[in-house]
Design an enzyme around this catalytic site. Structure first.
Site, PDB file in Angstrom:
ATOM      1  N   LYS A  87       0.671  -1.363  -0.034  1.00 20.73           N
ATOM      2  CA  LYS A  87      -0.138  -0.052   0.014  1.00 20.73           C
ATOM      3  C   LYS A  87       0.816   1.424  -0.015  1.00 20.73           C
ATOM      4  O   LYS A  87       1.429   1.528   0.964  1.00 20.73           O
ATOM      5  CB  LYS A  87      -0.910   0.012   1.006  1.00 20.73           C
ATOM      6  CG  LYS A  87      -2.027   1.209   0.936  1.00 20.73           C
ATOM      7  CD  LYS A  87      -2.392   1.760   2.548  1.00 20.73           C
ATOM      8  CE  LYS A  87      -1.773   2.750   3.014  1.00 20.73           C
ATOM      9  NZ  LYS A  87      -1.861   3.992   1.907  1.00 20.73           N
ATOM     10  N   GLY A 140       6.406   5.606   8.482  1.00 19.95           N
ATOM     11  CA  GLY A 140       5.876   6.940   8.549  1.00 19.95           C
ATOM     12  C   GLY A 140       5.657   7.343   9.905  1.00 19.95           C
ATOM     13  O   GLY A 140       6.791   7.356  10.636  1.00 19.95           O
ATOM     14  N   SER A 141       4.633   7.936  10.309  1.00 20.48           N
ATOM     15  CA  SER A 141       4.463   8.889  11.697  1.00 20.48           C
ATOM     16  C   SER A 141       4.736   8.008  12.795  1.00 20.48           C
ATOM     17  O   SER A 141       4.396   7.044  12.818  1.00 20.48           O
ATOM     18  CB  SER A 141       3.495   9.875  11.588  1.00 20.48           C
ATOM     19  OG  SER A 141       2.056   9.123  11.866  1.00 20.48           O
ATOM     20  N   GLY A 145       2.590   4.719  13.636  1.00 14.82           N
ATOM     21  CA  GLY A 145       3.208   3.593  14.037  1.00 14.82           C
ATOM     22  C   GLY A 145       2.973   2.812  15.224  1.00 14.82           C
ATOM     23  O   GLY A 145       3.241   1.729  15.423  1.00 14.82           O
ATOM     24  N   GLU A 162       9.393   1.873  11.092  1.00 15.44           N
ATOM     25  CA  GLU A 162      10.337   2.874  11.280  1.00 15.44           C
ATOM     26  C   GLU A 162       9.828   4.348  11.126  1.00 15.44           C
ATOM     27  O   GLU A 162       8.929   4.623  10.118  1.00 15.44           O
ATOM     28  CB  GLU A 162      11.161   2.782   9.899  1.00 15.44           C
ATOM     29  CG  GLU A 162      12.513   3.477   9.794  1.00 15.44           C
ATOM     30  CD  GLU A 162      12.503   4.887   9.271  1.00 15.44           C
ATOM     31  OE1 GLU A 162      12.769   5.712   9.986  1.00 15.44           O
ATOM     32  OE2 GLU A 162      12.034   4.928   8.045  1.00 15.44           O
ATOM     33  N   CYS A 196      13.054  11.403   7.001  1.00 13.77           N
ATOM     34  CA  CYS A 196      13.144  11.130   8.629  1.00 13.77           C
ATOM     35  C   CYS A 196      14.256  11.177   9.206  1.00 13.77           C
ATOM     36  O   CYS A 196      14.429  11.411  10.572  1.00 13.77           O
ATOM     37  CB  CYS A 196      12.365   9.724   8.839  1.00 13.77           C
ATOM     38  SG  CYS A 196      13.245   8.415   7.809  1.00 13.77           S
ATOM     39  N   GLN A 243       1.418  20.114   4.130  1.00 16.23           N
ATOM     40  CA  GLN A 243       2.750  20.234   4.662  1.00 16.23           C
ATOM     41  C   GLN A 243       3.414  21.599   4.679  1.00 16.23           C
ATOM     42  O   GLN A 243       4.045  21.826   5.708  1.00 16.23           O
ATOM     43  CB  GLN A 243       3.639  19.226   3.878  1.00 16.23           C
ATOM     44  CG  GLN A 243       4.961  18.934   4.479  1.00 16.23           C
ATOM     45  CD  GLN A 243       5.040  18.272   5.680  1.00 16.23           C
ATOM     46  OE1 GLN A 243       4.365  17.287   6.094  1.00 16.23           O
ATOM     47  NE2 GLN A 243       5.939  19.060   6.654  1.00 16.23           N
ATOM     48  N   GLU A 295       8.976  16.790  15.323  1.00 12.50           N
ATOM     49  CA  GLU A 295       9.440  16.892  13.914  1.00 12.50           C
ATOM     50  C   GLU A 295       8.637  17.720  13.069  1.00 12.50           C
ATOM     51  O   GLU A 295       7.504  17.569  12.989  1.00 12.50           O
ATOM     52  CB  GLU A 295       9.299  15.184  13.596  1.00 12.50           C
ATOM     53  CG  GLU A 295       9.836  14.888  12.071  1.00 12.50           C
ATOM     54  CD  GLU A 295       9.718  13.583  11.679  1.00 12.50           C
ATOM     55  OE1 GLU A 295      10.634  12.937  10.976  1.00 12.50           O
ATOM     56  OE2 GLU A 295       8.609  12.901  12.004  1.00 12.50           O
TER      57      GLU A 295
END
Length: 352
Positions: A87, A140-141, A145, A162, A196, A243, A295
């Site tokens: 996905k 991802g975030s 996660g 991750e 990241c 963003q 972040e």
């Protein structure tokens, strides 16, 4: 890559080449899938350890490296005999489709590789909750996660995640100034800061602080922000309006909390419409400020002045994240100590 993510042409070419190399690497690794034979505590008995496929693997990929990160996930999963349900992120469906199209033209049996599109809250959640999916790999975030980890643990599915980072770059007084500036600018601002592993939190000792900031500001002034495919572009557009608004919000928060905007941070217009933002360098910050704790995932970095190496190491480790860290120094003693004591999965020395 340029159209959907805003990646510049050199970066896009580099990512695609790397993805191809990843598939080649794991194609070779598939030929040497080994195991172990060890002695048992029971006399005359040996123990064979075998590595076998788990079955259906769900792969949930992010938008910032929409070719390379899926390759990192898909290639080893296929090489070791698993079937894959991939996905891609909603912002980069074209990249996901292109990768699936390439794989569809290989000798893979039908049903071994599968592409599914849709929102993470629906399609991604279905993968995470399905008892037929034996393992999940997610990038991802942090928030997403953590929810995926909890859901997989509840049904005892294998899971790998991750997530984000607020990665420190330590610059010591003895650092080569050119090396330090290049490391900071490349890591914090290239790829539009949408990595990241971006070094968005720069910890600089007092003796080099002012010269470092002045040199970084000068370097940022030379960078070209423009259409991702235009020759000479250093930084392309931010991925989307949401963003961009998040980046601007963090720049504003940093200033309201006492930081100084030393360079950029503003929206710029170009001939081709896009979400262009000049890289933002914020000085006069502390490690307790929001800009040092959360972040941003954009071309925004802040500088924290520190007394010495000991304070820099302490502040580098003062974070909820632990993804990557870096140090710029000529001291073998400090570089070696930092590699051992920085609480991060990846540590770079004198490199972006």
């Amino acid at each position: 890559l340029a159209r959907e993510e805003g990646k510049t042409l050199p970066e896009a070419i580099g990512e695609v080449v790397r993805a191809g190399n990843i598939f080649k690497f794991f194609a070779a690794e598939a030929l040497r899938c080994g195991g172990e034979t060890v002695a048992s505590v029971r006399p005359g008995v040996s123990v064979d350890v075998l590595r076998q496929p788990v079955g259906v693997v769900g792969l949930i990929a992010p938008w910032n490296f929409p070719i390379a990160i899926p390759a990192w996930k898909i290639a080893p999963a296929l090489a070791y005999g698993n079937t894959v349900v991939f996905k891609p992120a909603e912002l980069v469906p074209g990249c996901g489709w292109t990768l699936a199209d390439i794989l569809s033209r290989t000798a893979l049996p039908k049903g071994v590789f599968n592409l599914v599109m849709g929102a993470g809250s629906q399609v991604g959640q279905t993968l995470v909750d399905s008892p037929r999916v034996k393992a999940i790999s997610f990038t991802g975030s942090v928030g997403t996660g953590r929810r995926i980890i909890a859901a997989c643990a509840a049904r005892q599915a294998k899971v790998q995640a991750e997530m984000g980072g607020k990665n420190p770059l330590v610059v010591l007084d003895d650092a080569d100034l050119d090396v330090a500036v290049n490391s900071a600018v490349q890591s914090a601002f290239f790829s539009t800061g949408q990595r990241c592993t971006a070094s968005s939190r720069i910890l600089v000792t007092e003796g080099i602080h002012d010269r470092f900031v002045e040199a970084v500001v000068a370097k940022l002034g030379t960078l070209k922000i423009d259409h991702a495919l235009k020759a000479g572009t250093d930084i392309g557009p931010v991925v989307d309006q949401r963003q961009l608004e998040q980046n601007l919000r963090y720049v504003d928060i940093a200033q309201r909390e006492g930081g100084t905007l030393a360079f950029g941070g503003d929206v710029v217009e170009r001939e081709t419409k896009g979400f262009y933002q000049r890289p933002a360098l914020i000085t006069g910050t502390t490690n307790a400020m929001t800009i040092s704790r959360e972040e941003v995932f954009g071309p925004v970095a802040n500088v924290v002045r520190v007394r010495d190496y000991d304070e820099a190491l302490a502040l580098a480790n003062d974070t909820e994240f632990g993804l990557s860290a870096g140090i710029c120094t000529r001291s073998l003693k400090h570089a070696s100590h930092f590699k051992l004591h920085a609480q991060a999965g990846m540590v770079m020395v004198n490199l972006p």
